[in-house]
Design an enzyme around this catalytic site. Structure first.
Site, PDB file in Angstrom:
ATOM      1  N   ILE A 111       0.837  -1.200   0.000  1.00 58.04           N
ATOM      2  CA  ILE A 111       0.000   0.000   0.000  1.00 58.04           C
ATOM      3  C   ILE A 111       0.868   1.245   0.000  1.00 58.04           C
ATOM      4  O   ILE A 111       0.648   2.180  -0.783  1.00 58.04           O
ATOM      5  CB  ILE A 111      -0.950  -0.001   1.209  1.00 58.04           C
ATOM      6  CG1 ILE A 111      -1.979  -1.131   1.079  1.00 58.04           C
ATOM      7  CG2 ILE A 111      -1.665   1.347   1.344  1.00 58.04           C
ATOM      8  CD1 ILE A 111      -2.823  -1.339   2.318  1.00 58.04           C
ATOM      9  N   ASP A 150      10.860   1.865   7.659  1.00 54.98           N
ATOM     10  CA  ASP A 150      10.496   0.457   7.716  1.00 54.98           C
ATOM     11  C   ASP A 150      11.718  -0.327   8.164  1.00 54.98           C
ATOM     12  O   ASP A 150      12.625  -0.577   7.373  1.00 54.98           O
ATOM     13  CB  ASP A 150      10.012  -0.049   6.360  1.00 54.98           C
ATOM     14  CG  ASP A 150       9.337  -1.418   6.460  1.00 54.98           C
ATOM     15  OD1 ASP A 150       9.799  -2.245   7.278  1.00 54.98           O
ATOM     16  OD2 ASP A 150       8.355  -1.648   5.742  1.00 54.98           O
ATOM     17  N   THR A 154      -4.879   4.381   8.466  1.00 59.06           N
ATOM     18  CA  THR A 154      -5.765   3.440   7.785  1.00 59.06           C
ATOM     19  C   THR A 154      -5.343   1.998   8.057  1.00 59.06           C
ATOM     20  O   THR A 154      -5.806   1.087   7.381  1.00 59.06           O
ATOM     21  CB  THR A 154      -5.738   3.669   6.268  1.00 59.06           C
ATOM     22  OG1 THR A 154      -4.376   3.543   5.797  1.00 59.06           O
ATOM     23  CG2 THR A 154      -6.276   5.042   5.905  1.00 59.06           C
ATOM     24  N   ARG A 199      -4.385  -0.058  11.600  1.00 64.35           N
ATOM     25  CA  ARG A 199      -5.118  -0.638  12.720  1.00 64.35           C
ATOM     26  C   ARG A 199      -5.197   0.395  13.836  1.00 64.35           C
ATOM     27  O   ARG A 199      -4.248   1.137  14.077  1.00 64.35           O
ATOM     28  CB  ARG A 199      -4.442  -1.920  13.229  1.00 64.35           C
ATOM     29  CG  ARG A 199      -4.631  -3.119  12.301  1.00 64.35           C
ATOM     30  CD  ARG A 199      -6.091  -3.542  12.225  1.00 64.35           C
ATOM     31  NE  ARG A 199      -6.312  -4.679  11.331  1.00 64.35           N
ATOM     32  CZ  ARG A 199      -6.621  -4.577  10.051  1.00 64.35           C
ATOM     33  NH1 ARG A 199      -6.721  -3.383   9.489  1.00 64.35           N
ATOM     34  NH2 ARG A 199      -6.840  -5.656   9.333  1.00 64.35           N
ATOM     35  N   ASP A 242      -9.405   6.147  10.187  1.00 64.65           N
ATOM     36  CA  ASP A 242     -10.346   5.220   9.565  1.00 64.65           C
ATOM     37  C   ASP A 242     -10.484   3.941  10.386  1.00 64.65           C
ATOM     38  O   ASP A 242     -11.373   3.145  10.133  1.00 64.65           O
ATOM     39  CB  ASP A 242      -9.861   4.871   8.149  1.00 64.65           C
ATOM     40  CG  ASP A 242     -10.806   3.936   7.422  1.00 64.65           C
ATOM     41  OD1 ASP A 242     -11.996   4.292   7.286  1.00 64.65           O
ATOM     42  OD2 ASP A 242     -10.374   2.838   7.009  1.00 64.65           O
ATOM     43  N   GLU A 270     -13.768  -1.568  17.524  1.00 67.32           N
ATOM     44  CA  GLU A 270     -14.662  -1.426  16.372  1.00 67.32           C
ATOM     45  C   GLU A 270     -15.824  -2.406  16.485  1.00 67.32           C
ATOM     46  O   GLU A 270     -15.618  -3.557  16.854  1.00 67.32           O
ATOM     47  CB  GLU A 270     -13.886  -1.684  15.067  1.00 67.32           C
ATOM     48  CG  GLU A 270     -12.816  -0.655  14.784  1.00 67.32           C
ATOM     49  CD  GLU A 270     -12.123  -0.843  13.441  1.00 67.32           C
ATOM     50  OE1 GLU A 270     -12.508  -1.780  12.700  1.00 67.32           O
ATOM     51  OE2 GLU A 270     -11.208  -0.069  13.125  1.00 67.32           O
ATOM     52  N   HIS A 320     -13.708   2.387   9.035  1.00 70.93           N
ATOM     53  CA  HIS A 320     -12.850   1.318   8.506  1.00 70.93           C
ATOM     54  C   HIS A 320     -13.225   0.984   7.068  1.00 70.93           C
ATOM     55  O   HIS A 320     -13.464  -0.177   6.704  1.00 70.93           O
ATOM     56  CB  HIS A 320     -12.961   0.069   9.391  1.00 70.93           C
ATOM     57  CG  HIS A 320     -11.776  -0.842   9.258  1.00 70.93           C
ATOM     58  ND1 HIS A 320     -11.305  -1.621  10.288  1.00 70.93           N
ATOM     59  CD2 HIS A 320     -10.953  -1.104   8.212  1.00 70.93           C
ATOM     60  CE1 HIS A 320     -10.254  -2.321   9.888  1.00 70.93           C
ATOM     61  NE2 HIS A 320     -10.030  -2.024   8.615  1.00 70.93           N
ATOM     62  N   ILE A 321     -13.223   2.018   6.224  1.00 71.58           N
ATOM     63  CA  ILE A 321     -13.642   1.811   4.829  1.00 71.58           C
ATOM     64  C   ILE A 321     -12.577   2.232   3.821  1.00 71.58           C
ATOM     65  O   ILE A 321     -12.844   2.238   2.616  1.00 71.58           O
ATOM     66  CB  ILE A 321     -14.956   2.555   4.522  1.00 71.58           C
ATOM     67  CG1 ILE A 321     -14.936   4.025   5.000  1.00 71.58           C
ATOM     68  CG2 ILE A 321     -16.134   1.836   5.184  1.00 71.58           C
ATOM     69  CD1 ILE A 321     -14.220   4.976   4.112  1.00 71.58           C
ATOM     70  N   ALA A 322     -11.369   2.551   4.272  1.00 68.52           N
ATOM     71  CA  ALA A 322     -10.340   2.997   3.329  1.00 68.52           C
ATOM     72  C   ALA A 322     -10.078   1.961   2.247  1.00 68.52           C
ATOM     73  O   ALA A 322      -9.846   2.306   1.085  1.00 68.52           O
ATOM     74  CB  ALA A 322      -9.045   3.323   4.069  1.00 68.52           C
ATOM     75  N   GLY A 323     -10.106   0.696   2.612  1.00 67.44           N
ATOM     76  CA  GLY A 323      -9.841  -0.359   1.641  1.00 67.44           C
ATOM     77  C   GLY A 323     -11.079  -0.845   0.912  1.00 67.44           C
ATOM     78  O   GLY A 323     -11.000  -1.810   0.141  1.00 67.44           O
TER      79      GLY A 323
END
Length: 310
Positions: A152, A171, A232, A234, A258, A263, A282-285
């Site tokens: 992503i 990272d 976006t 967790r 998001d 939840e 929780h709708i970004a994906g």
């Protein structure tokens, strides 16, 4: 019963599975745990989204289970150890909704940087806050900081480059000389440096003991006072109350959340009437296209697993 699907799945993908296997598709099973346990007694496959908890207790009711398909990429609702111990293959929809998430992040960044799109009620009521709302920023030339640099984040980096953003990323799983950095036009930075320099910070890490509470009050203080935070990934990665407090105090420029530690999000006074805060469920994906890709990916992968020799 070959396959149990306990949460929403795109109907054409469900139909494709029905043409090959016996299927119980009931998106309400996630909220009826006893019925789910009963359905799994003879099932060989289970397909879930992020709410069904695939844990040791559930697996004890699924003696024939061979595969769990995850309609998404996060695996914090699926206990990997017990699945491995029982020989259950876990298949996430890796990459299938990456574009939807990347577009959500860019959209939120554009909205919050400009700061002019929350004025509908004021303008409709006869106010004219032109001066106050005319100080928003263009995102070209700003710095996007990505925490985590998986699929992503890499798609987001490419999109951001076309809009003139510079991209830094952190990272610890990637070496500084990994070719992925150059291939996706991102510069690796230590986390503290990234937080201090970025105008927009977007999170792309799984929820692990090492990432829980990663962005807390202390880390928010490291960020620029006009920076934007977007989560976006967790909910537990971000201290939601600390974000709200920073926004109210003017120590953070904006935030889009998001995902949440709990939840569905219960009524939360600390998140109500917070300036420059965007909340979504929780709708970004989730998009029409992403739902189709994710469902098709998982349906095909589960079907292959069930057809493969034991």
């Amino acid at each position: 019963m070959d396959i149990v699907i306990s949460e929403f799945m795109d109907e054409p993908a469900v139909q494709r599975l029905r043409e090959q296997f016996s299927v119980l598709y009931d998106p309400g099973l996630v909220d009826r745990p006893l019925d789910l346990q009963s359905a799994l007694a003879r099932s060989r496959a289970l397909i879930v989204r992020n709410r069904t908890q695939v844990n040791q207790a559930l697996l004890e009711h699924a003696p024939r289970l061979q595969v769990v398909g995850r309609l998404g990429v996060g695996l914090d609702n699926i206990e990997q150890g017990p699945c491995r111990d029982r020989g259950v293959q876990v298949i996430p929809a890796t990459g299938a909704n990456a574009r939807a998430v990347a577009e959500y992040v860019l959209g939120a960044a554009l909205l919050l940087a400009r700061g002019a799109f929350g004025s509908t009620r004021a303008v409709a009521s006869g106010q004219w806050p032109r001066t106050a709302l005319g100080q928003g920023r263009e995102i070209g030339g700003l710095i996007l900081g990505l925490i985590g640099f998986g699929d992503i984040a890499r798609q987001l980096s490419a999109m951001a480059g076309h809009l003139g953003l510079s991209v830094f990323a952190h990272d610890p799983g990637l070496a500084p000389d990994d070719p992925a950095w150059a291939a996706h036009r991102a510069r690796p930075l230590a986390l503290d440096e990234l937080l201090a320099q970025a105008d927009i910070v977007s999170l792309h890490v799984p929820l692990l003991p090492s990432t829980r509470g990663l962005i807390d009050a202390r880390r928010l203080e490291q960020m620029k006072p006009d920076a934007i935070l977007i989560n976006t990934t967790r909910g537990g990665v971000v201290d939601e109350a600390a974000v709200a407090a920073a926004l109210r105090a003017g120590r953070l420029g904006g935030a889009a959340l998001d995902v949440f530690d709990e939840e569905p999000l219960p009524c939360s006074e600390h998140l109500q009437d917070v300036p420059n805060l965007i909340l979504s469920p929780h709708i970004a994906g989730l998009s029409r296209q992403a739902n189709t890709r994710v469902s098709a990916f998982v349906a095909d992968a589960v079907a292959r697993q069930l057809r493969s020799p034991s």
